[in-house]
Design an enzyme around this catalytic site. Structure first.
Site, PDB file in Angstrom:
ATOM      1  N   HIS A  71      24.034   4.711 -40.456  1.00 38.13           N
ATOM      2  CA  HIS A  71      23.470   3.087 -41.116  1.00 38.13           C
ATOM      3  C   HIS A  71      22.236   2.737 -39.569  1.00 38.13           C
ATOM      4  O   HIS A  71      22.919   3.085 -38.702  1.00 38.13           O
ATOM      5  CB  HIS A  71      24.594   2.080 -41.174  1.00 38.13           C
ATOM      6  CG  HIS A  71      25.884   2.275 -42.429  1.00 38.13           C
ATOM      7  ND1 HIS A  71      26.329   1.091 -42.770  1.00 38.13           N
ATOM      8  CD2 HIS A  71      25.747   2.908 -43.426  1.00 38.13           C
ATOM      9  CE1 HIS A  71      27.376   1.532 -43.751  1.00 38.13           C
ATOM     10  NE2 HIS A  71      26.390   2.837 -44.302  1.00 38.13           N
ATOM     11  N   GLU A  89      23.068   0.366 -37.711  1.00 39.80           N
ATOM     12  CA  GLU A  89      24.281  -0.165 -36.274  1.00 39.80           C
ATOM     13  C   GLU A  89      24.505   1.477 -35.773  1.00 39.80           C
ATOM     14  O   GLU A  89      24.475   1.407 -34.653  1.00 39.80           O
ATOM     15  CB  GLU A  89      25.228  -0.652 -36.571  1.00 39.80           C
ATOM     16  CG  GLU A  89      24.937  -2.244 -37.990  1.00 39.80           C
ATOM     17  CD  GLU A  89      25.185  -1.693 -39.559  1.00 39.80           C
ATOM     18  OE1 GLU A  89      25.270  -3.006 -39.590  1.00 39.80           O
ATOM     19  OE2 GLU A  89      24.277  -1.708 -39.927  1.00 39.80           O
ATOM     20  N   CYS A 145      29.250  -3.375 -42.095  1.00 30.05           N
ATOM     21  CA  CYS A 145      30.795  -2.647 -42.466  1.00 30.05           C
ATOM     22  C   CYS A 145      31.508  -2.061 -41.866  1.00 30.05           C
ATOM     23  O   CYS A 145      32.209  -2.224 -40.366  1.00 30.05           O
ATOM     24  CB  CYS A 145      30.324  -1.450 -43.755  1.00 30.05           C
ATOM     25  SG  CYS A 145      29.537  -0.092 -42.348  1.00 30.05           S
ATOM     26  N   CYS A 176      30.023   0.396 -39.107  1.00 26.36           N
ATOM     27  CA  CYS A 176      29.720   0.228 -38.043  1.00 26.36           C
ATOM     28  C   CYS A 176      30.246  -0.904 -36.876  1.00 26.36           C
ATOM     29  O   CYS A 176      30.354  -1.147 -36.047  1.00 26.36           O
ATOM     30  CB  CYS A 176      28.497  -0.383 -39.030  1.00 26.36           C
ATOM     31  SG  CYS A 176      27.730   0.519 -39.922  1.00 26.36           S
TER      32      CYS A 176
END
Length: 158
Positions: free
Chosen positions: A55, A57, A86, A89
């Site tokens: 992801h 992040e 999410c 993260c």
């Protein structure tokens, strides 16, 4: 580099999202030092590199940890991201001790910074970053809507 406003931080994250590899959801994340200096940026790359943890992040946090003073501790930094983080993260940014999180679009299906869950403000945690959500929300949501509109397969002639 001087201090930056939250809208400018999200605009930089939108630039990062524009660099997402083809087929990856265009989410961008940027880590900034307390003086506004950009430390690292990344875009979602799960499809491109075949990594479920890729992801934006997480990738930005990893890169920032390589250049920021105290190894993995990112105290004093701000993470700007185009979509509400999410659970994975949100957990990563808490463990990295990020001081502030600024995000664009809310994510009611998987958001863990106020929508579905609120991982970052759980009183049981020893570190709780400041959060500001909904910054340039419309612009951030539009990028995602355009991507998903392009992913849909429609019958011929419609």
């Amino acid at each position: 580099m001087g201090l930056r406003g939250d809208e400018e931080l999200i605009r930089v994250a939108l630039e990062a999202a524009a660099g997402a590899p083809a087929g990856d959801v265009p989410v961008g994340a940027v880590v900034f030092a307390s003086d506004g200096t950009e430390l690292a940026r990344a875009a979602n790359s799960r499809e491109a590199i075949g990594d479920p943890t890729a992801h934006a992040e997480v990738l930005a946090l990893r890169a920032a940890a390589q250049v920021y003073g105290d190894g993995w501790r990112l105290e004093g930094t701000t993470l700007a991201v185009t979509l509400e983080p999410c659970t994975m993260c949100a957990g990563a940014l808490v463990l990295a001790r990020v001081s502030r999180v600024v995000f664009g679009a809310w994510e009611p299906k998987t958001g863990a910074v106020g929508s579905l869950w609120d991982v970052v403000r759980d009183r049981r945690l020893t570190h709780r970053p400041q959060v500001r959500g909904g910054v340039l929300e419309g612009e951030c949501a539009a990028v995602l809507e355009e991507f998903f509109r392009g992913q849909r397969i429609t019958p011929s002639g419609l």
